[in-house]
Design a protein around this motif. Structure first.
Motif, mmCIF file in Angstrom:
data_model
loop_
_atom_site.group_PDB
_atom_site.id
_atom_site.type_symbol
_atom_site.label_atom_id
_atom_site.label_comp_id
_atom_site.label_asym_id
_atom_site.label_seq_id
_atom_site.Cartn_x
_atom_site.Cartn_y
_atom_site.Cartn_z
ATOM 1 N N ARG A 1 -51.639 18.772 5.254
ATOM 2 C CA ARG A 1 -51.480 19.211 6.642
ATOM 3 C C ARG A 1 -52.717 19.981 7.110
ATOM 4 O O ARG A 1 -53.652 20.213 6.342
ATOM 5 C CB ARG A 1 -50.229 20.098 6.758
ATOM 6 N N ALA A 2 -52.684 20.397 8.344
ATOM 7 C CA ALA A 2 -53.803 21.152 8.914
ATOM 8 C C ALA A 2 -53.908 22.530 8.271
ATOM 9 O O ALA A 2 -52.941 23.043 7.710
ATOM 10 C CB ALA A 2 -53.608 21.288 10.430
ATOM 11 N N PHE A 3 -55.105 23.091 8.350
ATOM 12 C CA PHE A 3 -55.415 24.431 7.846
ATOM 13 C C PHE A 3 -55.201 24.535 6.336
ATOM 14 O O PHE A 3 -54.863 25.597 5.819
ATOM 15 C CB PHE A 3 -54.562 25.488 8.559
ATOM 16 N N GLY A 4 -55.387 23.417 5.625
ATOM 17 C CA GLY A 4 -55.307 23.445 4.170
ATOM 18 C C GLY A 4 -53.905 23.582 3.610
ATOM 19 O O GLY A 4 -53.750 23.952 2.442
ATOM 20 N N ARG A 5 -52.885 23.293 4.403
ATOM 21 C CA ARG A 5 -51.514 23.402 3.928
ATOM 22 C C ARG A 5 -51.057 22.085 3.297
ATOM 23 O O ARG A 5 -51.507 21.013 3.690
ATOM 24 C CB ARG A 5 -50.570 23.782 5.071
ATOM 25 N N TYR A 6 -50.163 22.187 2.315
ATOM 26 C CA TYR A 6 -49.582 21.021 1.668
ATOM 27 C C TYR A 6 -48.066 21.090 1.781
ATOM 28 O O TYR A 6 -47.466 22.160 1.636
ATOM 29 C CB TYR A 6 -49.967 20.961 0.185
ATOM 30 N N THR A 7 -47.451 19.946 2.045
ATOM 31 C CA THR A 7 -45.995 19.838 2.057
ATOM 32 C C THR A 7 -45.571 18.902 0.938
ATOM 33 O O THR A 7 -46.082 17.784 0.831
ATOM 34 C CB THR A 7 -45.476 19.303 3.403
ATOM 35 N N LEU A 8 -44.655 19.345 0.116
ATOM 36 C CA LEU A 8 -44.205 18.543 -1.014
ATOM 37 C C LEU A 8 -43.422 17.327 -0.528
ATOM 38 O O LEU A 8 -42.482 17.449 0.254
ATOM 39 C CB LEU A 8 -43.322 19.388 -1.945
ATOM 40 N N VAL A 9 -43.829 16.141 -0.967
ATOM 41 C CA VAL A 9 -43.137 14.895 -0.653
ATOM 42 C C VAL A 9 -42.178 14.522 -1.774
ATOM 43 O O VAL A 9 -41.047 14.109 -1.547
ATOM 44 C CB VAL A 9 -44.154 13.758 -0.402
ATOM 45 N N GLY A 10 -42.623 14.658 -3.007
ATOM 46 C CA GLY A 10 -41.774 14.322 -4.152
ATOM 47 C C GLY A 10 -42.467 14.722 -5.441
ATOM 48 O O GLY A 10 -43.637 15.106 -5.447
ATOM 49 N N SER A 11 -41.731 14.654 -6.534
ATOM 50 C CA SER A 11 -42.286 15.023 -7.832
ATOM 51 C C SER A 11 -41.696 14.143 -8.917
ATOM 52 O O SER A 11 -40.623 13.540 -8.751
ATOM 53 C CB SER A 11 -42.003 16.497 -8.143
ATOM 54 N N HIS A 12 -42.405 14.083 -10.025
ATOM 55 C CA HIS A 12 -41.952 13.293 -11.173
ATOM 56 C C HIS A 12 -42.540 13.916 -12.438
ATOM 57 O O HIS A 12 -43.646 14.447 -12.407
ATOM 58 C CB HIS A 12 -42.390 11.836 -11.057
#
Length: 271
Positions: free
Chosen positions: A236-247
């Motif tokens: 995302r903007a401003f260096g942000r991350y949103t978790l989509v999924g994990s394994h």
């Protein structure tokens, strides 16, 4: 009859813990309870496989009963795992139980019972499994000679970690150098997280067919390898991350490549 002991809790590692944060990771620490005493490991940030590599020493543990009862049926150790929050109290992540290996003052500290070997303890969160703890516990009776008769704690010493004692030699795993290599097959960002030797390794792949690698010190015993945790995130903007999924890849055994033994090949060709 009062018996006095020292408990040594060798807290090496945990794996496949519960993801308590929105990032898909946790900031875990362990609290060890024994009789009326408790101690905590240090907090490790953003990992589901913390390698605490920490020895907790409980001095002057007083127990009452016959000596043979203490040796054959010692009290239970309770270990709880928490996620440390920056605000508010820590969140409970799971619990497990263990019994220590007991050494009376008139016994020798030698194989096959000592030093104790690391083993896995299943962590539970309610009725659900919530990871594994890799640890060893020993309860050492303090005899007439006092603590001077206890077996010495066999290094290594880590001055950078201050008063924190690492798991002694003979109990901690023997490590070898590995090269962890990952290839991304889609247009995405993958964050690979593996916690080894107090170093957080983050590998990022940005695009199709990109190869990423890092060197890791892992136990020679493959059963002690931590899992490989994969997080897929949206940038995302401003260096942000949103978790989509994990394994989580629980075992890396089938991915291990061992180069051929050149000496053996040469012997087969010449023989």
């Amino acid at each position: 009859e009062k018996q006095v002991f020292q408990l040594r809790a060798h807290m090496y590692q945990a794996r496949s813990l519960f993801a308590a944060d929105s990032s898909g990771l946790s900031d875990p620490f362990a609290r060890v309870f024994f009789t009326s005493q408790s101690q905590c490991t240090e907090v490790l940030n953003e990992t589901l496989c913390p390698t605490w590599d920490q020895l907790l020493v409980f001095d002057n543990v007083e127990l009452y009963g016959e000596a043979h009862e203490m040796r054959d049926d010692p009290p239970i150790i309770v270990i709880e795992i928490y996620d440390q929050d920056t605000v508010g109290k820590a969140d409970f992540m799971g619990r497990t139980f263990a019994k220590p290996v007991v050494k009376m003052s008139d016994e020798h500290y030698c194989p096959p019972r000592f030093p104790p070997q690391l083993e896995y303890y299943q962590i539970y969160r309610g009725n659900s499994t919530a990871g594994d703890l890799l640890a060893a516990f020993e309860l050492l009776q303090i005899g007439p000679g006092g603590k001077s008769d206890l077996p010495p704690i066999d290094g290594p010493t880590d001055m950078d970690r201050g008063p924190i004692l690492p798991v002694p030699l003979g109990i901690r795993p023997v490590l070898s150098k590995y090269r962890v290599e990952v290839i991304a097959q889609e247009h995405q960002i993958l964050m690979f997280s593996s916690k080894v030797d107090m170093q957080q390794k983050l590998l990022c792949c940005h695009g199709l067919g990109q190869r990423t690698f890092a060197s890791q010190d892992l136990p020679e015993n493959e059963l002690l390898h931590p899992p490989l945790n994969i997080r897929v995130v949206d940038c995302r903007a401003f260096g942000r991350y949103t978790l989509v999924g994990s394994h989580a890849i629980s075992s890396l055994r089938k991915f291990i490549y061992r180069p051929p033994d050149k000496k053996a090949q040469h012997w087969n060709m010449t023989g």
